[in-house]
Structure formats: structure tokens, C-alpha cells
Design an enzyme around this catalytic site. Structure first.
Site, short mmCIF file in Angstrom:
data_model
loop_
_atom_site.label_atom_id
_atom_site.label_comp_id
_atom_site.label_asym_id
_atom_site.label_seq_id
_atom_site.Cartn_x
_atom_site.Cartn_y
_atom_site.Cartn_z
N PRO A 2 -13.36 2.11 -106.93
CA PRO A 2 -13.78 3.47 -107.29
C PRO A 2 -13.15 3.92 -108.60
CG PRO A 2 -13.17 3.37 -104.98
CD PRO A 2 -12.76 2.06 -105.59
N GLU A 3 -13.94 4.63 -109.41
CA GLU A 3 -13.44 5.17 -110.66
C GLU A 3 -13.33 6.69 -110.53
OE1 GLU A 3 -15.33 3.49 -114.14
OE2 GLU A 3 -15.74 1.61 -113.09
N HIS A 95 -11.15 -0.99 -89.37
CA HIS A 95 -10.04 -1.22 -90.29
C HIS A 95 -9.20 0.04 -90.50
CE1 HIS A 95 -11.71 -5.15 -91.14
NE2 HIS A 95 -12.88 -4.59 -91.37
N ARG A 115 -9.68 -4.30 -97.02
CA ARG A 115 -8.96 -5.34 -97.76
C ARG A 115 -7.48 -5.02 -97.93
NH1 ARG A 115 -13.87 -5.13 -102.13
NH2 ARG A 115 -15.46 -6.03 -100.80
N ARG A 161 -3.07 1.13 -131.16
CA ARG A 161 -2.92 0.08 -130.14
C ARG A 161 -3.19 -1.32 -130.66
NH1 ARG A 161 -2.01 1.61 -124.67
NH2 ARG A 161 -0.70 3.42 -125.00
#
Length: 288
Positions: A2-3, A95, A115, A161
């Protein structure tokens, strides 16, 4: 994973369903889910009992629930984590890792993670980027929707950067919340190839890219986020639908919505990058 838009959808659900409620008990069903809570499961549970939850907060991909006093429940969903609001007494999810019940007898808050890459912990608060945040994430940069996000500082740091622009967008110490999907979509909107050197970006182009990132994530948020994986759901178990509106990500060989050229896929950091070869030409130095 998820973002920012997906995590914001979950935050809004938590704000609606758990803020202001008093915790009656917390049960840890899998120790890996609280592996970063060093004192362990018993201390985790006892530290939460009787605490009142404040307004749900987010920075980038991290969520937290402030508690009365100076602590917070910090959560990261990882690859498959879900924070679900479920009626008490209902069957445990396959889960289920952590279950929190409330004194009002209303819906539980459950952390489900197939997971087990996600985690939750109780932690003290600190300050970073002009606002209170949990101590473990003080190194995470502000996200582009935060009130105190400094665009000038972001632009200066980006240009120094000396890396590729997509790598910089994914650096959570530079700007948080942007992941692989929305980086590709923002770069397409700004007509930039992900391999473009950050030092070559002008201030107007950086502003355009930042605006594109905000636009695509705001659009995704309005549709409930993007879901390529049935494991991503909001607190009510519903998936997002923004994947239907993506311009380039996951659309290899399909026509570019802007110019019609076939979208290409390239390998990138053990993942995939999608772009239009005509709208987003690869820089010559990167090609060499």
C-alpha cells in the site's frame, strides 16, 4: 505494498471507527506482529488497557493512533497487513495477529497480516518535520500532503542527491508516501523518464513533478486507492479501484493515453517501471 492513498483511506476509517474509544483489552496472537515492540506481548497488552485513542494520524505509509498521555500505537501494513473493524465475537480471521477490544462493547480493531511483514507497536512520541510523530519514524520525511511540507527544501535536497529521479521519489527520507505505482504515474504526467538525473532537473520541473505526484495520489484517494492485490482493503474490507484509471503502470504494450505509443516495461530495483518511450524519452547518459 500500500502507498500513501491506500494508507490514508485506512486512516480515515480508523478516525471514524476507533478515535475517542477506550481500550478494554489487547490480545497478541502472533509475536512477529509486535516484533518491534521490544518489551513483548504482555507489556504491549498491559500498556494499552484503559487507554483512550485520539485522532488517527499518518505520515507517508505509516499510521498511528495517539493515546492519552504521550504514547501512540504505530502501525505499518507491510505487504499484506490489514487493520479491520470487526464486530466483537465474530469468527477470527485466518491470519489474525492482534485483536483490540473496547469498553463500549462496539467493534474490535483487528490487525490481520498473511505474510507478517507488517507490524504494530506502542511507542513514545517525538517531533519531526514540524509535528509530533512516533519516535521510530522521526527519520521519515514529510509527505507532500502535510501542512509543513517544505517544497523549497525538497527541491534543494532532490537536486543534490546525484541519483535518478525515480530512485529519489522512492527514498522515504526525502519524501514519504510515494511508492512504485505513483512514482511511475507522476513521472508520466511530468513527462520525465525515471532515469533522468536529479541534478539536471530545473526548479519549475521539480515543481511540476511534485504537483503531478499530488494530483495522481489525490485522484487515487478519491477512488479508495489502488488495488492489484486482494489483500489490500480498507477497515471495512473493501478494495480500491484506481487501478482502472492508471495511465502507464501495469499497462505494457497498451497505447499511451497521451500520444498512443505502446507503453514499455523496464526492470528497476527488482521491480518494474512503466513509461511511454515517446513522452518520456530515456536520457542519453542513462542509455549509454
Amino acid at each position: 505494498m500500500p502507498e500513501l492513498p491506500e494508507v490514508e483511506v485506512v486512516r480515515r476509517g480508523l478516525e471514524r471507527w476507533v478515535s475517542g474509544r477506550v481500550i478494554a483489552h489487547a490480545e497478541v496472537l502472533h509475536p512477529r506482529a509486535i516484533r518491534r515492540h521490544v518489551p513483548g506481548a504482555e507489556e504491549f497488552s498491559s500498556r494499552l488497557k484503559g487507554r483512550t485513542i485520539g485522532s488517527a494520524e499518518r505520515r507517508g505509509k505509516y499510521l498511528w493512533l495517539p493515546l492519552d498521555g504521550s504514547d501512540a500505537i504505530l502501525a505499518h501494513l507491510g505487504m499484506s497487513g490489514q487493520l479491520l473493524v470487526v464486530e466483537p465475537g465474530s469468527a477470527p480471521e485466518r491470519h489474525l495477529r492482534v485483536r483490540i477490544g473496547f469498553t463500549d462493547g462496539g467493534p474490535d480493531l483487528r490487525f490481520v497480516d498473511q505474510r507478517t511483514f507488517g507490524h504494530v507497536l506502542v511507542t513514545a512520541m517525538a517531533h519531526s518535520g514540524g509535528r509530533p510523530v512516533p519516535e521510530p519514524i522521526t527519520h521519515i520525511a514529510a509527505d507532500p500532503f502535510e501542512e509543513h511540507f517544505d517544497e523549497e527544501l525538497f527541491g534543494r535536497r532532490l537536486r543534490t542527491r546525484q541519483t535518478e529521479v525515480k530512485r529519489a521519489l522512492l527514498d522515504q527520507t526525502l519524501i514519504s508516501g510515494v511508492g512504485n505505482i505513483y512514482a511511475d504515474e507522476a513521472l508520466w504526467r511530468a513527462r520525465l523518464h525515471g532515469a533522468r538525473p536529479t541534478g539536471a532537473l530545473t526548479r519549475p520541473k521539480i515543481a511540476e513533478l511534485l504537483g503531478a505526484a499530488r494530483e495522481v495520489m489525490a485522484a487515487a484517494l478519491s477512488e479508495g486507492g489502488t488495488s492489484f492485490d486482494s489483500l489490500y482493503v480498507n477497515v471495512n474490507g473493501e478494495s480500491g479501484y484506481f487501478d482502472r484509471s492508471l495511465a502507464v503502470y501495469g499497462r505494457r504494450d497498451e497505447p499511451c493515453p497521451r500520444c498512443g505509443a505502446p507503453i514499455i516495461r523496464e526492470s528497476f530495483m527488482n521491480r518494474s517501471s512503466y513509461s511511454c518511450p515517446r513522452c518520456q524519452p530515456r536520457p542519453r547518459r542513462a542509455g549509454a
